[in-house]
Design an enzyme around this catalytic site. Structure first.
Site, mmCIF file in Angstrom:
data_model
loop_
_atom_site.group_PDB
_atom_site.id
_atom_site.type_symbol
_atom_site.label_atom_id
_atom_site.label_comp_id
_atom_site.label_asym_id
_atom_site.label_seq_id
_atom_site.Cartn_x
_atom_site.Cartn_y
_atom_site.Cartn_z
ATOM 1 N N ARG A 173 0.845 -1.202 0.000
ATOM 2 C CA ARG A 173 0.000 0.000 0.000
ATOM 3 C C ARG A 173 0.886 1.259 0.000
ATOM 4 O O ARG A 173 1.096 1.864 -1.033
ATOM 5 C CB ARG A 173 -0.966 -0.016 1.207
ATOM 6 C CG ARG A 173 -2.140 0.945 1.045
ATOM 7 C CD ARG A 173 -1.818 2.399 1.358
ATOM 8 N NE ARG A 173 -1.495 2.625 2.776
ATOM 9 C CZ ARG A 173 -1.034 3.771 3.246
ATOM 10 N NH1 ARG A 173 -0.818 4.816 2.434
ATOM 11 N NH2 ARG A 173 -0.729 3.910 4.525
ATOM 12 N N ASP A 174 1.500 1.579 1.127
ATOM 13 C CA ASP A 174 2.329 2.799 1.150
ATOM 14 C C ASP A 174 3.556 2.609 0.253
ATOM 15 O O ASP A 174 3.981 3.530 -0.453
ATOM 16 C CB ASP A 174 2.759 3.136 2.578
ATOM 17 C CG ASP A 174 2.922 4.632 2.801
ATOM 18 O OD1 ASP A 174 3.195 5.338 1.821
ATOM 19 O OD2 ASP A 174 2.783 5.095 3.946
ATOM 20 N N TYR A 212 -6.775 5.117 11.146
ATOM 21 C CA TYR A 212 -5.625 6.015 10.966
ATOM 22 C C TYR A 212 -6.000 7.421 11.397
ATOM 23 O O TYR A 212 -7.065 7.921 11.007
ATOM 24 C CB TYR A 212 -5.277 6.125 9.482
ATOM 25 C CG TYR A 212 -4.267 5.169 8.931
ATOM 26 C CD1 TYR A 212 -2.927 5.243 9.292
ATOM 27 C CD2 TYR A 212 -4.645 4.208 7.994
ATOM 28 C CE1 TYR A 212 -1.991 4.371 8.738
ATOM 29 C CE2 TYR A 212 -3.711 3.327 7.439
ATOM 30 C CZ TYR A 212 -2.388 3.421 7.819
ATOM 31 O OH TYR A 212 -1.459 2.574 7.280
ATOM 32 N N GLU A 260 -4.707 10.468 10.276
ATOM 33 C CA GLU A 260 -3.766 11.040 9.309
ATOM 34 C C GLU A 260 -3.241 12.400 9.811
ATOM 35 O O GLU A 260 -3.989 13.196 10.367
ATOM 36 C CB GLU A 260 -4.459 11.222 7.957
ATOM 37 C CG GLU A 260 -3.463 11.565 6.874
ATOM 38 C CD GLU A 260 -4.107 11.831 5.522
ATOM 39 O OE1 GLU A 260 -5.330 11.992 5.460
ATOM 40 O OE2 GLU A 260 -3.360 11.878 4.531
ATOM 41 N N THR A 302 2.672 11.326 9.218
ATOM 42 C CA THR A 302 2.367 11.321 7.784
ATOM 43 C C THR A 302 3.417 12.050 6.946
ATOM 44 O O THR A 302 3.769 11.613 5.857
ATOM 45 C CB THR A 302 0.980 11.964 7.550
ATOM 46 O OG1 THR A 302 0.044 11.241 8.351
ATOM 47 C CG2 THR A 302 0.562 11.928 6.094
ATOM 48 N N HIS A 313 3.363 4.694 12.626
ATOM 49 C CA HIS A 313 3.640 4.646 11.183
ATOM 50 C C HIS A 313 4.625 5.780 10.882
ATOM 51 O O HIS A 313 4.247 6.951 10.870
ATOM 52 C CB HIS A 313 2.304 4.838 10.460
ATOM 53 C CG HIS A 313 2.355 4.879 8.966
ATOM 54 N ND1 HIS A 313 1.805 3.895 8.171
ATOM 55 C CD2 HIS A 313 2.841 5.813 8.116
ATOM 56 C CE1 HIS A 313 1.957 4.224 6.894
ATOM 57 N NE2 HIS A 313 2.585 5.379 6.830
ATOM 58 N N HIS A 333 7.577 7.918 8.748
ATOM 59 C CA HIS A 333 8.154 8.239 7.428
ATOM 60 C C HIS A 333 9.576 8.753 7.597
ATOM 61 O O HIS A 333 9.990 9.126 8.687
ATOM 62 C CB HIS A 333 7.274 9.235 6.669
ATOM 63 C CG HIS A 333 6.150 8.547 5.937
ATOM 64 N ND1 HIS A 333 6.295 8.036 4.678
ATOM 65 C CD2 HIS A 333 4.880 8.258 6.327
ATOM 66 C CE1 HIS A 333 5.154 7.473 4.296
ATOM 67 N NE2 HIS A 333 4.277 7.589 5.276
HETATM 68 C C1 LIG Z 1 -1.333 8.872 4.349
HETATM 69 C C2 LIG Z 1 -1.547 8.315 3.059
HETATM 70 O O1 LIG Z 1 -0.656 7.967 2.378
HETATM 71 S S1 LIG Z 1 -3.118 8.142 2.613
HETATM 72 C C3 LIG Z 1 -3.120 7.327 1.097
HETATM 73 C C4 LIG Z 1 -4.479 7.301 0.602
HETATM 74 N N1 LIG Z 1 -4.531 6.534 -0.585
HETATM 75 C C5 LIG Z 1 -4.670 7.090 -1.780
HETATM 76 O O2 LIG Z 1 -4.748 8.297 -1.965
HETATM 77 C C6 LIG Z 1 -4.776 6.107 -2.872
HETATM 78 C C7 LIG Z 1 -4.758 6.705 -4.224
HETATM 79 N N2 LIG Z 1 -5.871 7.636 -4.372
HETATM 80 C C8 LIG Z 1 -6.820 7.507 -5.313
HETATM 81 O O3 LIG Z 1 -6.839 6.576 -6.090
HETATM 82 C C9 LIG Z 1 -7.841 8.586 -5.383
HETATM 83 O O4 LIG Z 1 -7.350 9.771 -4.772
HETATM 84 C C10 LIG Z 1 -9.211 8.184 -4.704
HETATM 85 C C11 LIG Z 1 -9.804 7.015 -5.466
HETATM 86 C C12 LIG Z 1 -9.010 7.804 -3.258
HETATM 87 C C13 LIG Z 1 -10.164 9.370 -4.746
HETATM 88 O O5 LIG Z 1 -10.137 9.883 -6.068
HETATM 89 P P1 LIG Z 1 -11.015 11.169 -6.510
HETATM 90 O O6 LIG Z 1 -12.435 10.912 -6.179
HETATM 91 O O7 LIG Z 1 -10.648 11.422 -7.926
HETATM 92 O O8 LIG Z 1 -10.567 12.365 -5.545
HETATM 93 P P2 LIG Z 1 -9.200 13.177 -5.526
HETATM 94 O O9 LIG Z 1 -8.055 12.225 -5.544
HETATM 95 O O10 LIG Z 1 -9.164 14.271 -6.543
HETATM 96 O O11 LIG Z 1 -9.300 13.924 -4.120
HETATM 97 C C14 LIG Z 1 -9.403 13.247 -2.928
HETATM 98 C C15 LIG Z 1 -10.745 13.476 -2.296
HETATM 99 O O12 LIG Z 1 -10.732 12.694 -1.097
HETATM 100 C C16 LIG Z 1 -11.070 13.538 0.003
HETATM 101 N N3 LIG Z 1 -10.457 12.976 1.182
HETATM 102 C C17 LIG Z 1 -9.263 13.238 1.718
HETATM 103 N N4 LIG Z 1 -9.094 12.506 2.813
HETATM 104 C C18 LIG Z 1 -10.200 11.748 2.942
HETATM 105 C C19 LIG Z 1 -10.610 10.811 3.890
HETATM 106 N N5 LIG Z 1 -9.837 10.472 4.903
HETATM 107 N N6 LIG Z 1 -11.797 10.214 3.718
HETATM 108 C C20 LIG Z 1 -12.587 10.566 2.677
HETATM 109 N N7 LIG Z 1 -12.239 11.444 1.752
HETATM 110 C C21 LIG Z 1 -11.065 12.039 1.903
HETATM 111 C C22 LIG Z 1 -10.554 14.895 -0.396
HETATM 112 O O13 LIG Z 1 -11.153 15.892 0.375
HETATM 113 C C23 LIG Z 1 -10.993 14.918 -1.860
HETATM 114 O O14 LIG Z 1 -12.370 15.132 -1.892
HETATM 115 P P3 LIG Z 1 -13.060 16.262 -2.853
HETATM 116 O O15 LIG Z 1 -12.775 15.810 -4.229
HETATM 117 O O16 LIG Z 1 -14.500 16.184 -2.490
HETATM 118 O O17 LIG Z 1 -12.436 17.537 -2.525
#
Ligand SMILES: CC(=O)SCCNC(=O)CCNC(=O)[C@H](O)C(C)(C)COP(=O)(O)OP(=O)(O)OC[C@H]1O[C@@H](n2cnc3c(N)ncnc32)[C@H](O)[C@@H]1OP(=O)(O)O
Length: 506
Positions: A14-15, A142, A144, A177, A205, A207
């Site tokens: 994942r990460d 988490y 975050e 984070t 966790h 970094h």
């Molecule tokens: C600490 C970390 O590393 S966390 C890692 C999280 N994992 C990832 O990001 C995996 C890869 N991400 C993705 O594939 C995509 O970002 C997805 C599928 C999660 C979402 O994609 P999209 O719908 O296109 O949204 P996009 O990436 O542009 O923006 C993220 C959205 O998530 C929202 N968001 C951020 N944190 C969270 C959360 N904890 N829970 C729910 N939504 C969240 C943001 O506010 C944003 O929403 P908005 O579009 O209404 O403003």
């Protein structure tokens, strides 16, 4: 906290996959997951973020169906979002049973990214946890940006933890984070939450943005964290996560009261496999798994190891399924060569050893890296050259090669103490050299030169370096054929050395 069990959660899939440019295929994810659980024996795996892609869904499905058969589905975790149930639907489809719900651990992220109040966020989280439970999905949470939260919005963090610890969750996951913590702060912040919530399971966790990942993990354990998130080869977002191999070595060597299940002997194998699948190269000086970290280069070190293993520390390579090596190059002494000879089952007398050492140092001076596999070739070349009486010496030469002009050579040859010089052109540099040689022979010797009937150039078989080039020339004199070899870092020079040997045996 004596004999306290620390859970190791691997988040390479994942990460680790958030390393820029890395994407594992479905079968690569399954292979890595199996190896991590079965051979490395980590406690838990985080294998994906929900909703990312169709390929990710297929990978999670493959891993969960394998884990179901192996009765270890509870070890497979997926990062999910507070998204009104979309992630839970994805989990159900993927057959996953543990979610790591990503929530906001700092007021800054909550306010500016989700644009919600704490009360709204807590209500959404509660709904998510309850929905998950109705589908028999367990929840870790988490926080975050928790480290920033502890620095800048501690009141919010504790208000949130008061709420969260009253919910039906398995573990609370505390990420640094952005990799901002020092080891002192990590100890302080984990101690604060530990003291306030003594029965809650906390994972840390870390970094590696300041290269403090391992130090922070160490302090988190000392302060009472129950679990750690690590990645193979320290892969992960930006500068990556705390690396599995270093952390395991640190726990085993410095935190002896802590119990972990990880099999350190499998670390190297897993690291190499992940390197191959990800294309993310392990730096050669990466502790435990880097190519160079068990190689002694300095002659003094090899000498000390010969005497009483004086340059060993507790990181014995065999612990990790590796072997100590002694480098061959400019800084080698006789002891380095001896160590390599022992490995190859070869022995040399003192005089021979001195000559071979000298040759290796000369190669090292030309910036060549000599491998153990090169050693027999060097020995044979040094001893062979030595065995031949040198009546003819190729004293000096200039090899010319310029665009639009024929290659040329000026050659100075010493025959039985007398120096001769000739100049010639040819189709290539070696051909020009041979033409100059022929001229000299015609003028100053009554003998014919043998005919060159075969010319082969190769890197010595088995060599893993590009230090040496071997030229093997077959000559024909009257009806007799014979071979001479030349060894050098330069191809033409190796051919000239083979020719000089020929001149001394005809
Ligand atoms: C600490 C970390 O590393 S966390 C890692 C999280 N994992 C990832 O990001 C995996 C890869 N991400 C993705 O594939 C995509 O970002 C997805 C599928 C999660 C979402 O994609 P999209 O719908 O296109 O949204 P996009 O990436 O542009 O923006 C993220 C959205 O998530 C929202 N968001 C951020 N944190 C969270 C959360 N904890 N829970 C729910 N939504 C969240 C943001 O506010 C944003 O929403 P908005 O579009 O209404 O403003």
């Amino acid at each position: 906290m004596i004999g306290r069990k620390i859970e190791i959660m691997d988040t390479t899939l994942r990460d680790g996959e958030q390393t820029s440019g890395v994407s594992f295929s479905v079968s690569e994810k399954l292979t890595i997951a199996k190896l991590l659980l079965e051979e490395l024996k980590v406690d838990r795996l985080e294998i994906a973020s929900a909703r990312v892609s169709e390929g990710e869904l297929q990978a999670v499905k493959k891993i969960t169906s394998w884990a179901l058969e192996q009765k270890c589905l509870n070890k497979i975790e997926v990062l999910t979002f507070v998204d009104g149930g979309k992630s839970i639907d994805w989990m159900i489809d993927a057959g996953a049973k543990v979610q790591n719900l990503l929530t906001k651990g700092s007021l800054n992220h909550l306010t500016h990214q989700l644009k919600k109040t704490p009360a709204q966020h807590f209500a959404d989280i509660k709904a998510n946890i309850e929905l998950a439970a109705t589908h028999d999905i367990k929840t870790n949470v988490y926080l975050e940006d928790w480290s920033n939260g502890m620095r800048n919005s501690k009141e919010y963090v504790f208000e949130y933890l008061d709420f969260l610890t009253a919910q039906k969750t398995e573990r609370v996951l505390l990420p640094d984070t952005l990799g901002i913590l020092t080891h002192d702060e990590t100890f302080k912040f984990i101690t604060e939450v530990r003291e306030k919530y003594p029965t809650t399971h906390f994972d840390f966790h870390g970094h590696n943005d300041y290269d403090l990942g391992v130090a922070n993990v160490m302090e988190a354990i000392k302060a009472g964290a129950n679990g750690l998130h690590l990645t193979i080869n320290g892969m992960g977002e930006r500068a990556g996560n705390a690396p599995m191999a270093s952390v395991i070595a640190v726990i085993n060597d410095f935190l002896k009261d802590v119990k972990i299940t990880v099999n350190e002997k499998a670390l190297n194998k897993v690291s190499k496999l992940v390197e191959t699948f990800s294309g993310f190269r392990i730096p050669v000086n990466k502790p435990v798994v880097g190519a160079n970290v068990f190689t002694q280069t300095a002659g003094i070190h090899a000498d000390g190891d010969n005497k009483n293993n004086l340059y060993f520390n507790d990181l014995m390579p065999e612990r990790f399924g590796r072997k100590r090596k002694y480098a061959l190059g400019k800084t080698s002494g006789k002891a380095n060569i001896q160590k390599n000879l022992q490995d190859l089952g070869l022995s040399l007398n003192d005089e021979e050893l001195k000559k071979v050492t000298q040759r290796i140092i000369e190669l090292g001076d030309k910036k060549e890296v000599v491998s153990q596999e090169d050693l027999p070739y060097i020995i044979s070349d040094v001893l062979d050259s030595d065995a031949i009486e040198k009546r003819v010496v190729v004293e000096n030469y200039v090899l010319g090669h310029a665009k639009g002009m024929k290659p040329s050579t000026t050659l100075q040859l010493i025959v039985e103490g007398v120096q001769y010089e000739a100049h010639a052109q040819g189709d290539g540099q070696f051909d020009a050299f041979m033409n100059a040689l022929k001229k000299l022979y015609k003028t100053h010797s009554k003998k014919d030169l043998p005919k060159l009937i075969d010319y082969a150039v190769r890197i010595p078989p088995g060599s893993h370096s590009d230090a040496l080039c071997e030229t093997i020339i077959t000559w024909k004199l009257e009806e007799k054929e014979f071979i001479t070899r030349g060894l050098d870092s330069d191809q033409t020079v190796s051919a000239i050395k083979a020719t000089e040997k020929m001149l001394n045996i005809i």
